[in-house]
Design an enzyme around this catalytic site. Structure first.
Site, PDB file in Angstrom:
ATOM      1  N   THR A 156       0.879  -0.758  -0.081  1.00 48.95           N
ATOM      2  CA  THR A 156       0.054   0.234   0.132  1.00 48.95           C
ATOM      3  C   THR A 156       0.714   1.228  -0.447  1.00 48.95           C
ATOM      4  O   THR A 156       0.669   2.170  -0.454  1.00 48.95           O
ATOM      5  CB  THR A 156      -0.789  -0.105   0.890  1.00 48.95           C
ATOM      6  OG1 THR A 156      -1.547  -1.127   1.197  1.00 48.95           O
ATOM      7  CG2 THR A 156      -2.042   0.973   1.440  1.00 48.95           C
ATOM      8  N   ASN A 189      -7.219 -10.598  -5.983  1.00 50.82           N
ATOM      9  CA  ASN A 189      -7.202 -10.520  -4.363  1.00 50.82           C
ATOM     10  C   ASN A 189      -8.356 -11.483  -4.209  1.00 50.82           C
ATOM     11  O   ASN A 189      -8.574 -12.453  -3.703  1.00 50.82           O
ATOM     12  CB  ASN A 189      -7.043  -9.193  -3.297  1.00 50.82           C
ATOM     13  CG  ASN A 189      -7.734  -8.498  -3.933  1.00 50.82           C
ATOM     14  OD1 ASN A 189      -7.748  -7.559  -5.580  1.00 50.82           O
ATOM     15  ND2 ASN A 189      -8.798  -7.851  -2.911  1.00 50.82           N
ATOM     16  N   SER A 222       3.966  -7.610  -1.638  1.00 52.65           N
ATOM     17  CA  SER A 222       4.315  -7.352  -0.655  1.00 52.65           C
ATOM     18  C   SER A 222       4.225  -7.937  -0.144  1.00 52.65           C
ATOM     19  O   SER A 222       4.457  -9.584  -0.038  1.00 52.65           O
ATOM     20  CB  SER A 222       1.825  -7.114  -0.489  1.00 52.65           C
ATOM     21  OG  SER A 222       1.925  -7.864   0.829  1.00 52.65           O
ATOM     22  N   HIS A 266       4.228 -10.069   3.316  1.00 51.27           N
ATOM     23  CA  HIS A 266       3.735 -11.271   4.013  1.00 51.27           C
ATOM     24  C   HIS A 266       2.555 -12.355   3.133  1.00 51.27           C
ATOM     25  O   HIS A 266       1.967 -12.661   3.536  1.00 51.27           O
ATOM     26  CB  HIS A 266       2.488 -10.059   5.459  1.00 51.27           C
ATOM     27  CG  HIS A 266       1.579  -9.633   4.722  1.00 51.27           C
ATOM     28  ND1 HIS A 266       0.559  -9.963   4.583  1.00 51.27           N
ATOM     29  CD2 HIS A 266       1.206  -8.377   4.408  1.00 51.27           C
ATOM     30  CE1 HIS A 266      -0.602  -9.296   4.454  1.00 51.27           C
ATOM     31  NE2 HIS A 266      -0.014  -7.868   3.386  1.00 51.27           N
ATOM     32  N   THR A 320      14.969   4.199   9.238  1.00 53.06           N
ATOM     33  CA  THR A 320      15.531   3.139   9.103  1.00 53.06           C
ATOM     34  C   THR A 320      14.453   2.583   9.037  1.00 53.06           C
ATOM     35  O   THR A 320      13.718   2.066   9.371  1.00 53.06           O
ATOM     36  CB  THR A 320      16.315   3.201  10.914  1.00 53.06           C
ATOM     37  OG1 THR A 320      16.434   4.768  11.586  1.00 53.06           O
ATOM     38  CG2 THR A 320      17.103   2.211  11.597  1.00 53.06           C
ATOM     39  N   CYS A 373     -12.838  -4.142   4.743  1.00 49.93           N
ATOM     40  CA  CYS A 373     -11.994  -3.451   5.111  1.00 49.93           C
ATOM     41  C   CYS A 373     -11.374  -3.343   6.533  1.00 49.93           C
ATOM     42  O   CYS A 373     -11.859  -4.258   7.747  1.00 49.93           O
ATOM     43  CB  CYS A 373     -13.219  -2.096   5.548  1.00 49.93           C
ATOM     44  SG  CYS A 373     -14.681  -2.420   6.530  1.00 49.93           S
TER      45      CYS A 373
HETATM   46  N1  PLP Z   1      -2.591  -5.427  -3.412  1.00 55.24           N
HETATM   47  C1  PLP Z   1      -3.203  -6.374  -3.707  1.00 55.24           C
HETATM   48  C2  PLP Z   1      -3.936  -7.093  -4.636  1.00 55.24           C
HETATM   49  C3  PLP Z   1      -3.784  -7.099  -2.798  1.00 55.24           C
HETATM   50  O1  PLP Z   1      -4.453  -7.783  -2.496  1.00 55.24           O
HETATM   51  C4  PLP Z   1      -2.855  -6.157  -1.083  1.00 55.24           C
HETATM   52  C5  PLP Z   1      -3.613  -6.822   0.338  1.00 55.24           C
HETATM   53  O2  PLP Z   1      -4.650  -7.352   0.432  1.00 55.24           O
HETATM   54  C6  PLP Z   1      -2.877  -5.344  -1.251  1.00 55.24           C
HETATM   55  C7  PLP Z   1      -2.448  -4.771  -2.336  1.00 55.24           C
HETATM   56  C8  PLP Z   1      -1.499  -4.611  -0.485  1.00 55.24           C
HETATM   57  O3  PLP Z   1      -0.857  -5.223   0.547  1.00 55.24           O
HETATM   58  P1  PLP Z   1      -0.090  -4.782   1.232  1.00 55.24           P
HETATM   59  O4  PLP Z   1      -0.813  -5.009   3.204  1.00 55.24           O
HETATM   60  O5  PLP Z   1       1.298  -5.200   1.567  1.00 55.24           O
HETATM   61  O6  PLP Z   1      -0.579  -3.470   2.291  1.00 55.24           O
END
Ligand code: PLP
Length: 375
Positions: free
Chosen positions: A73, A142, A190, A192, A228, A316
């Site tokens: 994000t 997603n 991302s 995670h 940092t 959300c």
């Molecule tokens: N873009 C997509 C398609 C995602 O599924 C997600 C997270 O669910 C993000 C962006 C945002 O990732 P982050 O959690 O690293 O901000």
């Protein structure tokens, strides 16, 4: 107590064992601030460098073009703050939709695939009045798991001299990303989503294009993202990338066979179920589906009581389930509050870790789904 079954890997992938070990290892090294010029500072710098190398190998790019951020994000916000005109698809994640504030929206068809002819006509008109346009289309959605025809998006955008960003948060670890083979200007990732800790993301950028940073300070990350460095997060991201590259990266056949098994079960036991984007090109791990008469939040709660952790895909931050803009954009507005997402591990290497889910558990899940409709 029933075993807790997690089928929400698109939300986040549990920390991989290899990553956890690397983090402990890193914490044992000592006080790590990569800006320090002494021994520990050099150690910190080395750790960041190795992670950058691992990630660059995974996506086949130059490691010097990677900027670490606090999340995908943040990477998207950093990029978008440099553009006034951003063209996006209607099914983008809110990280893209909210930060672009775009009213240049390209629709998708009923399978959730971006309308390429519309994109072409739209850009043709738009370029007449604008010099600098960024086109932003996600690689993998997603909620639905649909793979967008990103090569064609790039081809069209380049024809009109536009720059292209791809949100690849859901593509990493699920499909091959080779930046040598595609002319993208920007990519965001991302950690995670592949088994690194939360709170680490990356912007991959074309260094021929000048970007202005959003966060100013000590000049870290070549001045593009001061503060940092999150060395633990970066190390974790690098180790997760190494795990994926060293394992069966292309191999999602076991995940696919489990997902398809589950889908077939549902088709038999609950034939009224609607599957979104079933015919489109999809990643192996995701199903988005709905029962016409059952709201998604009710389904989630009931499945949670049966120890299944799944998601609507559109939750959300308050944890409330909202209407899915993705399902609406695909023309199913009447079902946009009913969709439920089942996301399996992103690839076989992660699935294999602890025999994460069995067919027997999926049989019980299909039964619970069917029971949702019982009066
Ligand atoms: N873009 C997509 C398609 C995602 O599924 C997600 C997270 O669910 C993000 C962006 C945002 O990732 P982050 O959690 O690293 O901000």
């Amino acid at each position: 107590m029933k075993k807790q079954i997690y089928l929400d890997y698109n939300a986040t992938v549990p920390l991989l064992k290899e990553v956890k070990e690397s983090l402990i290892d890193c914490m044992n090294v000592g006080p790590l601030n990569a800006s320090s010029i002494h021994y520990y500072g050099r150690k910190g710098k080395d750790i960041i460098d190795i992670a950058r190398t691992n990630i660059s190998k995974l996506i086949n790019t130059n490691k010097n073009n990677i900027i670490f951020t606090g999340s995908a994000t943040e990477a998207i916000n950093l990029l978008f703050s440099n553009f006034e005109t951003i063209v996006v698809s209607s099914v983008e994640h809110f990280a893209v939709l909210s930060s672009s504030k775009s009213d240049h929206i390209i629709p998708v068809n009923q399978d959730g695939v971006v309308d390429l002819s519309y994109l072409e006509l739209y850009l043709k008109k738009l370029v007449k009045n604008n010099k600098k346009i960024l086109v932003s289309v996600m690689w993998v959605n997603n909620e639905t798991g649909i793979i967008q025809p990103i090569e064609h998006v790039v081809e069209i955008a380049k024809k009109f001299g536009c720059l292209v960003h791809c949100d690849a948060a859901q593509a990493l670890g699920k499909i091959k990303i080779n930046l040598e083979e595609i002319e993208l200007d920007f990519l965001t990732l991302s950690g995670h989503k592949i088994g690194a800790p939360t709170g680490i993301g990356a912007l991959i950028y074309n260094d021929n294009i000048d970007l202005t940073p959003q966060i100013l300070g000590g000049g870290q990350e070549k001045g593009m993202r001061a503060g940092t460095e999150n060395i633990l997060g970066i190390r974790g991201f690098g180790e997760a990338a190494k795990f994926i590259i060293n394992s069966t990266e292309k191999n999602c056949s076991k995940v696919k066979s489990l997902r398809d098994y589950f889908q077939e079960k549902i088709k038999t036991s609950s034939p009224e179920t609607i599957f979104f984007g079933e015919k489109a090109n999809k990643v192996a791990n995701t199903i988005l589906m709905a029962l016409p008469k059952i709201p998604g939040d009710l389904a989630l709660m009931k499945l949670d009581l049966e120890s299944f952790s799944v998601s609507s895909g559109s939750a959300c931050s308050s944890g409330k389930v909202s209407k899915s803009h993705v399902v609406s954009a695909m023309g199913y507005d009447n079902l946009a509050s009913n969709s439920v997402r089942f996301s399996f591990p992103p690839n076989d290497a992660i699935l294999n870790l602890e025999n994460l889910i069995t067919r027997k558990e999926l049989d019980r899940l299909a039964q619970c789904w069917s029971n949702l409709q019982a009066k």
